[in-house]
Design a protein around this motif. Structure first.
Motif, PDB file in Angstrom:
ATOM      1  N   PHE A  49      -0.657  12.694  17.997  1.00 11.85           N
ATOM      2  CA  PHE A  49       0.337  13.750  18.138  1.00 11.85           C
ATOM      3  C   PHE A  49       0.083  14.798  17.063  1.00 11.85           C
ATOM      4  N   ASP A  50       0.604  16.002  17.289  1.00  8.19           N
ATOM      5  CA  ASP A  50       0.403  17.099  16.351  1.00  8.19           C
ATOM      6  C   ASP A  50       1.585  17.207  15.394  1.00  8.19           C
ATOM      7  N   SER A  51       1.277  17.370  14.118  1.00 12.65           N
ATOM      8  CA  SER A  51       2.296  17.588  13.095  1.00 12.65           C
ATOM      9  C   SER A  51       1.638  18.260  11.899  1.00 12.65           C
ATOM     10  N   ILE A  52       2.405  19.026  11.172  1.00 18.29           N
ATOM     11  CA  ILE A  52       1.893  19.617   9.935  1.00 18.29           C
ATOM     12  C   ILE A  52       2.013  18.641   8.776  1.00 18.29           C
ATOM     13  N   ASN A  53       2.676  17.504   9.004  1.00 21.50           N
ATOM     14  CA  ASN A  53       2.937  16.521   7.951  1.00 21.50           C
ATOM     15  C   ASN A  53       1.933  15.376   7.999  1.00 21.50           C
ATOM     16  N   ASN A  54       1.169  15.202   6.921  1.00 18.47           N
ATOM     17  CA  ASN A  54       0.261  14.064   6.820  1.00 18.47           C
ATOM     18  C   ASN A  54       1.033  12.782   6.551  1.00 18.47           C
ATOM     19  N   PHE A  55       0.405  11.669   6.879  1.00 23.33           N
ATOM     20  CA  PHE A  55       1.010  10.358   6.673  1.00 23.33           C
ATOM     21  C   PHE A  55       0.573   9.731   5.358  1.00 23.33           C
ATOM     22  N   CYS A  56       1.449   8.943   4.810  1.00 18.98           N
ATOM     23  CA  CYS A  56       1.145   8.033   3.717  1.00 18.98           C
ATOM     24  C   CYS A  56       1.140   6.653   4.375  1.00 18.98           C
ATOM     25  N   ASN A  57       0.058   5.888   4.210  1.00 18.42           N
ATOM     26  CA  ASN A  57      -0.080   4.583   4.874  1.00 18.42           C
ATOM     27  C   ASN A  57      -0.481   3.499   3.885  1.00 18.42           C
ATOM     28  N   ILE A  58      -0.033   2.287   4.181  1.00 19.31           N
ATOM     29  CA  ILE A  58      -0.418   1.116   3.398  1.00 19.31           C
ATOM     30  C   ILE A  58      -0.337  -0.108   4.313  1.00 19.31           C
ATOM     31  N   ALA A  59      -1.187  -1.091   4.069  1.00 22.15           N
ATOM     32  CA  ALA A  59      -1.106  -2.370   4.761  1.00 22.15           C
ATOM     33  C   ALA A  59      -0.710  -3.437   3.743  1.00 22.15           C
ATOM     34  N   VAL A  60       0.055  -4.417   4.200  1.00 25.51           N
ATOM     35  CA  VAL A  60       0.451  -5.522   3.330  1.00 25.51           C
ATOM     36  C   VAL A  60       0.290  -6.839   4.064  1.00 25.51           C
ATOM     37  N   LYS A  61      -0.014  -7.859   3.285  1.00 29.14           N
ATOM     38  CA  LYS A  61      -0.017  -9.233   3.798  1.00 29.14           C
ATOM     39  C   LYS A  61       1.137  -9.932   3.120  1.00 29.14           C
TER      40      LYS A  61
END
Length: 138
Positions: A49-61
């Motif tokens: 999808f289009d957005s001007i806002n970048n994501f902050c991502n993290i994975a956890v176990k």
């Protein structure tokens, strides 16, 4: 009680995304179970999808005593507490979000229901940013 090994992927792209991730991690520890390992925190462009806002991502176990469906309910409660009242299934498209928490892996099981499919195919096999984070914690 049994303890289940779970990999989650978190993402946020509005209202101070890094802070949102931190709050979500604290809520996971309090409400779901002990975080055993987390990936680096990355910034990524929106996907599908289009957005001007970048994501902050993290994975956890983490380890949890919840079944897959109860875990999903708990994760949805955290999302709602943080301000995400309606998820992508309601809008039938992806949108900016304060927090998104996906169940990627749950032990080594395959689980399919109307509301939940484990493993999370798109994040495990199709989305490069997600694959890298998930591999850090598997």
């Amino acid at each position: 009680m049994s303890h289940n090994s779970v990999v989650l992927l978190l993402g946020s792209n509005i209202n101070n995304p890094e802070k949102n991730i931190q709050v979500a991690l604290e809520k996971l520890e309090t409400n779901i179970g002990a975080i055993l390992k987390n990936s680096e925190l990355i910034i990524s462009a929106p996907v599908e999808f289009d957005s001007i806002n970048n994501f902050c991502n993290i994975a956890v176990k983490l380890k949890t005593q919840f079944s897959p469906i109860m875990l999903l309910k708990q994760l949805k409660m955290i999302e709602i507490e943080m301000g995400r009242v309606k998820d992508s299934s309601y809008f039938e498209t992806y949108q900016d979000r304060i927090i998104d928490i996906d169940i990627i892996l749950y032990n080594n099981i395959k689980f399919i229901s109307k509301r939940l499919i484990i493993p999370h195919h798109k994040n495990l096999y199709e989305r490069d940013f997600a694959k890298g984070l998930i591999n850090e914690v598997k």
